[in-house]
Write a protein that holds these residues in place. Structure first.
Motif, short mmCIF file in Angstrom:
data_model
loop_
_atom_site.label_atom_id
_atom_site.label_comp_id
_atom_site.label_asym_id
_atom_site.label_seq_id
_atom_site.Cartn_x
_atom_site.Cartn_y
_atom_site.Cartn_z
N MET A 1 67.15 76.81 79.22
CA MET A 1 65.95 75.85 78.85
C MET A 1 66.66 74.69 77.87
SD MET A 1 64.30 77.79 75.87
CE MET A 1 64.28 79.62 76.68
N THR A 2 65.82 73.67 77.87
CA THR A 2 66.40 72.35 77.00
C THR A 2 65.25 72.25 76.09
OG1 THR A 2 67.74 71.65 78.88
CG2 THR A 2 67.21 70.21 76.78
N ARG A 3 65.55 72.39 74.50
CA ARG A 3 64.31 72.72 73.84
C ARG A 3 64.57 71.44 72.82
NH1 ARG A 3 61.24 76.55 72.49
NH2 ARG A 3 62.47 78.02 73.45
N ALA A 4 63.19 70.83 72.64
CA ALA A 4 62.96 69.57 71.34
C ALA A 4 62.30 70.26 70.58
CB ALA A 4 62.41 68.44 72.35
N LEU A 5 62.35 69.46 69.20
CA LEU A 5 61.55 69.75 68.15
C LEU A 5 60.79 68.38 67.99
CD1 LEU A 5 60.84 71.40 65.42
CD2 LEU A 5 62.58 70.34 64.29
N PHE A 6 59.54 68.52 67.86
CA PHE A 6 58.76 67.53 67.48
C PHE A 6 57.96 67.56 66.09
CE2 PHE A 6 56.77 66.19 72.02
CZ PHE A 6 57.80 65.62 72.19
N ILE A 7 58.44 66.61 65.55
CA ILE A 7 57.92 66.52 63.89
C ILE A 7 56.92 65.35 63.63
CG2 ILE A 7 58.46 66.22 61.64
CD1 ILE A 7 61.63 66.92 62.40
N VAL A 8 55.61 65.69 63.64
CA VAL A 8 54.38 64.99 63.62
C VAL A 8 53.85 64.37 62.41
CG1 VAL A 8 51.86 64.66 64.52
CG2 VAL A 8 53.63 65.96 65.70
N ASP A 9 54.12 63.18 62.16
CA ASP A 9 53.46 62.33 61.04
C ASP A 9 53.64 63.05 59.59
OD1 ASP A 9 52.62 61.11 63.37
OD2 ASP A 9 50.53 61.52 62.72
N VAL A 10 54.94 63.45 59.34
CA VAL A 10 55.18 63.78 58.05
C VAL A 10 55.39 62.45 57.07
CG1 VAL A 10 56.73 65.30 56.38
CG2 VAL A 10 56.22 65.94 58.90
N GLN A 11 54.35 61.97 56.70
CA GLN A 11 54.55 60.87 55.83
C GLN A 11 53.66 60.82 54.67
OE1 GLN A 11 52.63 59.01 59.98
NE2 GLN A 11 53.42 57.25 58.99
N ASN A 12 53.97 60.00 53.76
CA ASN A 12 53.59 59.80 52.38
C ASN A 12 51.82 59.65 52.37
OD1 ASN A 12 55.56 59.99 50.87
ND2 ASN A 12 56.06 57.77 51.34
N ASP A 13 51.20 59.18 53.44
CA ASP A 13 49.78 58.85 53.26
C ASP A 13 48.89 60.24 53.63
OD1 ASP A 13 49.08 56.48 52.19
OD2 ASP A 13 49.09 55.74 54.13
N PHE A 14 49.92 61.00 54.43
CA PHE A 14 49.20 62.49 54.94
C PHE A 14 49.76 63.50 54.13
CE2 PHE A 14 49.74 59.87 59.19
CZ PHE A 14 48.23 59.72 58.97
N THR A 15 50.08 63.26 53.04
CA THR A 15 50.67 64.36 51.84
C THR A 15 50.04 64.12 50.66
OG1 THR A 15 52.66 62.93 51.48
CG2 THR A 15 52.77 64.82 53.03
N GLU A 16 49.95 65.05 49.88
CA GLU A 16 49.50 65.11 48.62
C GLU A 16 49.31 63.60 48.03
OE1 GLU A 16 50.23 69.56 49.28
OE2 GLU A 16 51.21 67.49 49.57
N GLY A 17 48.28 63.17 47.53
CA GLY A 17 48.24 61.73 46.55
C GLY A 17 48.13 60.63 47.64
N GLY A 18 48.25 60.96 49.05
CA GLY A 18 48.21 59.87 49.97
C GLY A 18 46.75 59.35 50.40
N ALA A 19 46.64 58.29 51.07
CA ALA A 19 45.25 57.92 51.54
C ALA A 19 44.54 58.96 52.25
CB ALA A 19 45.47 56.56 52.46
N LEU A 20 45.29 59.67 53.19
CA LEU A 20 44.39 60.72 53.73
C LEU A 20 45.39 62.11 53.76
CD1 LEU A 20 43.70 59.18 57.14
CD2 LEU A 20 42.10 60.01 55.68
N GLY A 21 45.76 62.31 52.30
CA GLY A 21 46.48 63.55 52.06
C GLY A 21 45.73 65.01 52.14
N VAL A 22 46.61 65.69 52.84
CA VAL A 22 46.19 67.22 53.03
C VAL A 22 47.03 68.07 52.09
CG1 VAL A 22 45.74 66.71 55.41
CG2 VAL A 22 47.97 67.64 54.97
N GLU A 23 46.18 69.19 51.91
CA GLU A 23 47.09 70.24 50.90
C GLU A 23 48.01 70.80 51.94
OE1 GLU A 23 45.49 74.20 48.23
OE2 GLU A 23 44.06 72.84 49.26
N GLY A 24 49.08 70.98 51.06
CA GLY A 24 50.26 71.66 51.70
C GLY A 24 51.21 71.01 52.40
N GLY A 25 50.92 69.25 52.42
CA GLY A 25 51.87 68.34 53.23
C GLY A 25 53.35 68.43 52.62
#
Length: 200
Positions: free
Chosen positions: A1-25
């Motif tokens: 198998m050939t495996r990839a890691l997909f890291i989706v949208d780990v951005q400031n706006d989606f973490t705590e304090g961001g425009a659409l921040g989620v808890e635990g980001g």
């Protein structure tokens, strides 16, 4: 198998304090860095996506401009190109990322498969070129972009694992529903500790 890691949208706006921040980001950001420090060799390629919206328009109706956002189809302005909110969270060390993907440039976009790399190539083409058969999925938000990315990966014929210790969602109920949907579609819902077990 050939495996990839997909890291989706780990951005400031989606973490705590961001425009659409989620808890635990922020914890997801640091956890992904730890994963890469320990298990980078498990992956042929590491792909990270970012929302990268236009700042001067509503991005095809994605930004609410004439009414309050409904947080389903329309959203407050977020992850606008060139702003701090669009940048990766500082706890996420991107030095091990091979391919950076931008999505939502003028249009709504949730799945990583809707993005392109710096050379304009779509994600599905990259996976084909690299012979990727298996994808591990982490990032933000469970109930939106992680969900859409996982479903698309299954649809594209890949074996998918979602690491529940390295995702964060907008709401518990919709996040649980997203994981159930991903599992029903064929994704394996597990934790990143399976990488430790594989090394044992």
């Amino acid at each position: 198998m050939t495996r990839a890691l997909f890291i989706v949208d780990v951005q400031n706006d989606f973490t705590e304090g961001g425009a659409l921040g989620v808890e635990g980001g922020a914890a997801v950001a640091s956890g992904i860095t730890e994963l890469l420090e320990k298990h980078r060799d498990a992956y042929r390629v590491v792909v990270a996506s970012r929302d990268w919206h236009d700042a001067d328009n509503d991005n095809g109706g994605h930004f609410a401009t004439d009414a309050e956002p409904d947080f389903v189809e329309t959203w407050p302005k977020h992850a606008m190109a060139g702003t701090d909110g669009a940048e990766y969270h500082p706890a996420f060390d991107t030095s091990e990322v091979d391919i950076h993907v931008r999505k939502g440039q003028g249009v709504p976009a949730y799945s990583i498969f809707e993005g392109i790399d710096d050379d304009g190539r779509p994600v599905a083409q990259l996976l084909d070129e690299l012979g990727v058969t298996d994808i591990d999925l982490v990032g933000i938000a469970t109930d939106y972009c992680v969900r859409a990315s996982g479903l698309d990966a299954v649809e594209h014929g890949r074996h998918v694992r979602v690491f529940t210790d390295l995702i964060a969602g907008v709401a518990p109920a919709s996040s649980d529903a997203a994981l159930a949907e991903l599992g029903h579609a064929g994704a394996v819902i597990t934790e990143s500790s399976v990488l430790d077990e594989a090394m044992a």
